[in-house]
Design a protein around this motif. Sequence first.
Motif, PDB file in Angstrom:
ATOM      1  N   GLY A 187       0.960  -1.172   0.080  1.00 37.29           N
ATOM      2  CA  GLY A 187       0.032  -0.089   0.002  1.00 37.29           C
ATOM      3  C   GLY A 187       0.825   1.149   0.036  1.00 37.29           C
ATOM      4  N   LEU A 188       2.033   1.214   0.879  1.00 34.30           N
ATOM      5  CA  LEU A 188       2.768   2.622   1.091  1.00 34.30           C
ATOM      6  C   LEU A 188       3.316   2.746   0.038  1.00 34.30           C
ATOM      7  CD1 LEU A 188       3.762   2.216   4.751  1.00 34.30           C
ATOM      8  CD2 LEU A 188       2.201   3.757   3.720  1.00 34.30           C
ATOM      9  N   PHE A 189       4.008   1.832  -0.918  1.00 29.59           N
ATOM     10  CA  PHE A 189       4.717   1.870  -2.197  1.00 29.59           C
ATOM     11  C   PHE A 189       3.726   2.281  -3.365  1.00 29.59           C
ATOM     12  CE2 PHE A 189       8.820  -0.470  -1.416  1.00 29.59           C
ATOM     13  CZ  PHE A 189       9.634   0.643  -1.454  1.00 29.59           C
ATOM     14  N   VAL A 207       1.781   0.630  -9.470  1.00 29.66           N
ATOM     15  CA  VAL A 207       1.665  -0.854  -9.379  1.00 29.66           C
ATOM     16  C   VAL A 207       3.215  -1.433  -9.561  1.00 29.66           C
ATOM     17  CG1 VAL A 207       0.931  -2.738 -10.355  1.00 29.66           C
ATOM     18  CG2 VAL A 207      -0.405  -0.826 -10.156  1.00 29.66           C
ATOM     19  N   ILE A 208       4.031  -0.874 -10.519  1.00 30.65           N
ATOM     20  CA  ILE A 208       5.527  -1.247 -10.902  1.00 30.65           C
ATOM     21  C   ILE A 208       6.227  -0.953  -9.284  1.00 30.65           C
ATOM     22  CG2 ILE A 208       7.439  -0.511 -12.099  1.00 30.65           C
ATOM     23  CD1 ILE A 208       5.717  -0.132 -14.414  1.00 30.65           C
ATOM     24  N   THR A 209       6.037   0.064  -8.794  1.00 29.63           N
ATOM     25  CA  THR A 209       6.732   0.241  -7.492  1.00 29.63           C
ATOM     26  C   THR A 209       6.515  -0.911  -6.515  1.00 29.63           C
ATOM     27  OG1 THR A 209       6.753   2.830  -7.940  1.00 29.63           O
ATOM     28  CG2 THR A 209       7.300   2.140  -5.672  1.00 29.63           C
ATOM     29  N   ALA A 210       5.205  -1.129  -6.565  1.00 28.86           N
ATOM     30  CA  ALA A 210       4.785  -1.750  -5.226  1.00 28.86           C
ATOM     31  C   ALA A 210       4.773  -3.431  -5.813  1.00 28.86           C
ATOM     32  CB  ALA A 210       3.218  -1.773  -5.348  1.00 28.86           C
ATOM     33  N   THR A 211       5.307  -3.781  -6.820  1.00 24.93           N
ATOM     34  CA  THR A 211       5.085  -5.213  -7.163  1.00 24.93           C
ATOM     35  C   THR A 211       6.419  -5.746  -7.762  1.00 24.93           C
ATOM     36  OG1 THR A 211       4.041  -4.944  -9.363  1.00 24.93           O
ATOM     37  CG2 THR A 211       2.487  -5.209  -7.432  1.00 24.93           C
ATOM     38  N   PHE A 212       7.003  -4.872  -8.292  1.00 21.88           N
ATOM     39  CA  PHE A 212       8.355  -5.696  -9.194  1.00 21.88           C
ATOM     40  C   PHE A 212       9.452  -5.985  -8.430  1.00 21.88           C
ATOM     41  CE2 PHE A 212       5.897  -5.126 -13.103  1.00 21.88           C
ATOM     42  CZ  PHE A 212       6.211  -5.769 -14.044  1.00 21.88           C
ATOM     43  N   GLY A 213       9.509  -5.275  -7.152  1.00 17.17           N
ATOM     44  CA  GLY A 213      10.432  -5.749  -6.304  1.00 17.17           C
ATOM     45  C   GLY A 213      10.348  -7.486  -5.980  1.00 17.17           C
ATOM     46  N   GLY A 214       9.063  -7.765  -5.646  1.00 19.82           N
ATOM     47  CA  GLY A 214       8.849  -9.011  -5.382  1.00 19.82           C
ATOM     48  C   GLY A 214       9.202  -9.966  -6.669  1.00 19.82           C
ATOM     49  N   VAL A 215       8.417  -9.633  -7.668  1.00 19.34           N
ATOM     50  CA  VAL A 215       8.731 -10.312  -9.231  1.00 19.34           C
ATOM     51  C   VAL A 215      10.261 -10.612  -9.374  1.00 19.34           C
ATOM     52  CG1 VAL A 215       8.640 -10.200 -11.545  1.00 19.34           C
ATOM     53  CG2 VAL A 215       6.451  -9.463 -10.106  1.00 19.34           C
ATOM     54  N   LEU A 216      11.138  -9.484  -9.102  1.00 18.24           N
ATOM     55  CA  LEU A 216      12.442  -9.717  -9.281  1.00 18.24           C
ATOM     56  C   LEU A 216      13.306 -10.665  -8.290  1.00 18.24           C
ATOM     57  CD1 LEU A 216      13.650  -6.169 -10.159  1.00 18.24           C
ATOM     58  CD2 LEU A 216      13.454  -7.792 -11.863  1.00 18.24           C
ATOM     59  N   PHE A 232      -3.468  -1.644  -7.812  1.00 18.60           N
ATOM     60  CA  PHE A 232      -3.959  -0.712  -9.054  1.00 18.60           C
ATOM     61  C   PHE A 232      -5.310   0.198  -8.334  1.00 18.60           C
ATOM     62  CE2 PHE A 232      -7.056  -0.444 -12.740  1.00 18.60           C
ATOM     63  CZ  PHE A 232      -5.843   0.026 -13.444  1.00 18.60           C
ATOM     64  N   VAL A 233      -5.923  -0.595  -7.713  1.00 20.77           N
ATOM     65  CA  VAL A 233      -7.165   0.001  -7.276  1.00 20.77           C
ATOM     66  C   VAL A 233      -6.933   1.288  -6.280  1.00 20.77           C
ATOM     67  CG1 VAL A 233      -9.350  -0.089  -5.634  1.00 20.77           C
ATOM     68  CG2 VAL A 233      -8.857  -1.944  -7.380  1.00 20.77           C
ATOM     69  N   GLY A 234      -5.705   0.807  -5.369  1.00 19.97           N
ATOM     70  CA  GLY A 234      -5.205   1.883  -4.359  1.00 19.97           C
ATOM     71  C   GLY A 234      -4.653   2.953  -5.172  1.00 19.97           C
ATOM     72  N   ASN A 259       3.122   6.046  -2.860  1.00 18.62           N
ATOM     73  CA  ASN A 259       4.415   7.024  -3.037  1.00 18.62           C
ATOM     74  C   ASN A 259       4.665   6.723  -4.624  1.00 18.62           C
ATOM     75  OD1 ASN A 259       6.348   8.429  -1.582  1.00 18.62           O
ATOM     76  ND2 ASN A 259       7.807   7.076  -2.437  1.00 18.62           N
ATOM     77  N   GLY A 260       4.750   5.803  -5.090  1.00 13.30           N
ATOM     78  CA  GLY A 260       4.957   5.696  -6.797  1.00 13.30           C
ATOM     79  C   GLY A 260       4.013   6.498  -7.329  1.00 13.30           C
ATOM     80  N   THR A 261       2.918   6.400  -7.094  1.00 15.32           N
ATOM     81  CA  THR A 261       1.957   7.148  -7.903  1.00 15.32           C
ATOM     82  C   THR A 261       2.116   8.711  -7.688  1.00 15.32           C
ATOM     83  OG1 THR A 261       0.344   5.292  -7.525  1.00 15.32           O
ATOM     84  CG2 THR A 261      -0.708   7.282  -8.306  1.00 15.32           C
ATOM     85  N   LEU A 262       2.267   9.100  -6.558  1.00 11.24           N
ATOM     86  CA  LEU A 262       2.370  10.417  -6.050  1.00 11.24           C
ATOM     87  C   LEU A 262       3.470  10.977  -6.856  1.00 11.24           C
ATOM     88  CD1 LEU A 262       1.054  12.460  -4.557  1.00 11.24           C
ATOM     89  CD2 LEU A 262       2.596  12.061  -2.306  1.00 11.24           C
ATOM     90  N   ILE A 263       4.628  10.078  -6.845  1.00 11.07           N
ATOM     91  CA  ILE A 263       5.985  10.549  -7.574  1.00 11.07           C
ATOM     92  C   ILE A 263       5.722  10.883  -9.068  1.00 11.07           C
ATOM     93  CG2 ILE A 263       8.217   9.895  -8.243  1.00 11.07           C
ATOM     94  CD1 ILE A 263       8.611   8.763  -5.619  1.00 11.07           C
ATOM     95  N   ALA A 264       4.894   9.914  -9.740  1.00 11.16           N
ATOM     96  CA  ALA A 264       4.497  10.110 -11.266  1.00 11.16           C
ATOM     97  C   ALA A 264       3.758  11.308 -11.463  1.00 11.16           C
ATOM     98  CB  ALA A 264       3.973   8.892 -11.567  1.00 11.16           C
ATOM     99  N   LEU A 265       2.896  11.450 -10.578  1.00  6.43           N
ATOM    100  CA  LEU A 265       2.153  12.584 -10.610  1.00  6.43           C
ATOM    101  C   LEU A 265       2.674  13.800 -10.405  1.00  6.43           C
ATOM    102  CD1 LEU A 265      -1.670  11.701  -8.596  1.00  6.43           C
ATOM    103  CD2 LEU A 265      -0.961  11.848 -11.304  1.00  6.43           C
ATOM    104  N   ASP A 266       3.676  13.954  -9.515  1.00  5.07           N
ATOM    105  CA  ASP A 266       4.559  15.100  -9.206  1.00  5.07           C
ATOM    106  C   ASP A 266       5.408  15.394 -10.638  1.00  5.07           C
ATOM    107  OD1 ASP A 266       5.677  17.210  -7.577  1.00  5.07           O
ATOM    108  OD2 ASP A 266       7.402  15.796  -7.636  1.00  5.07           O
ATOM    109  N   LEU A 267       5.823  14.276 -11.416  1.00  5.65           N
ATOM    110  CA  LEU A 267       6.424  14.444 -12.356  1.00  5.65           C
ATOM    111  C   LEU A 267       5.773  15.019 -13.662  1.00  5.65           C
ATOM    112  CD1 LEU A 267       9.284  11.746 -12.160  1.00  5.65           C
ATOM    113  CD2 LEU A 267       9.496  14.288 -11.794  1.00  5.65           C
ATOM    114  N   GLY A 268       4.178  15.120 -13.397  1.00  7.82           N
ATOM    115  CA  GLY A 268       3.374  15.681 -14.581  1.00  7.82           C
ATOM    116  C   GLY A 268       3.033  14.453 -15.420  1.00  7.82           C
TER     117      GLY A 268
END
Length: 215
Positions: free
Chosen positions: A109-111, A134-143, A166-168, A114-123
Amino acid sequence: MKPPVINFSTLQAAVEITATLAFALSGLLAGARKQLDVVGLCIIAGLSAFGGGTLRDVLLDRRPFFWVEHADWLWALMALSFAAMLFMRGRHLALTEKAIQWPDALGLGLFTANGTLIALDLGQPPIVAVLMGVITATFGGVLRDIVCNEIPAAFHDHRPYALCSFVGAWVLVAAVQLDAPQWAAISAAAATAVLLRGLALWTGWTLPAWRIHMR
């Protein structure tokens, strides 16, 4: 319409630290089950904790990477790996693996927020920001699972994981568009993803598998 710009804050830093710790612990457990040495533990823990955020930063062309900007986290990661080798025993793994599902849900949830907010901050447009969350939150576990020579759990155990993220992420986009305070946007998005993941763990809710009948 371009999303409102939100600057990186102490709140976001605290969110990222908490999520990083939760995912590092999940990586340590995966490495311990594979009986890796301390180098392997550090690498697996690092992939779990930093992999999703690094991929996000690469895709968004964001420099420096978040773990380069906060290099002290690398020392904390190595210390955690050494401590795990010294104090973790086989009898702890089953209990800890079950217990870590909840910190992992918190990290999800936290990632996501945070990942969504960073992307919005970059426009970035909302759909791109959501995917970055979603990538921020899930791809660490995938790797982590790929390096451990396993099919990523996010893809095969059928319990909602990326879907919760995705919903969050969309909750955060909606909160930002409604000009909600930053703490409220982050809290609402993280809570949505965590509660959905927790509900899936508690009820055993699974997604249907795609079954092909071969002749």
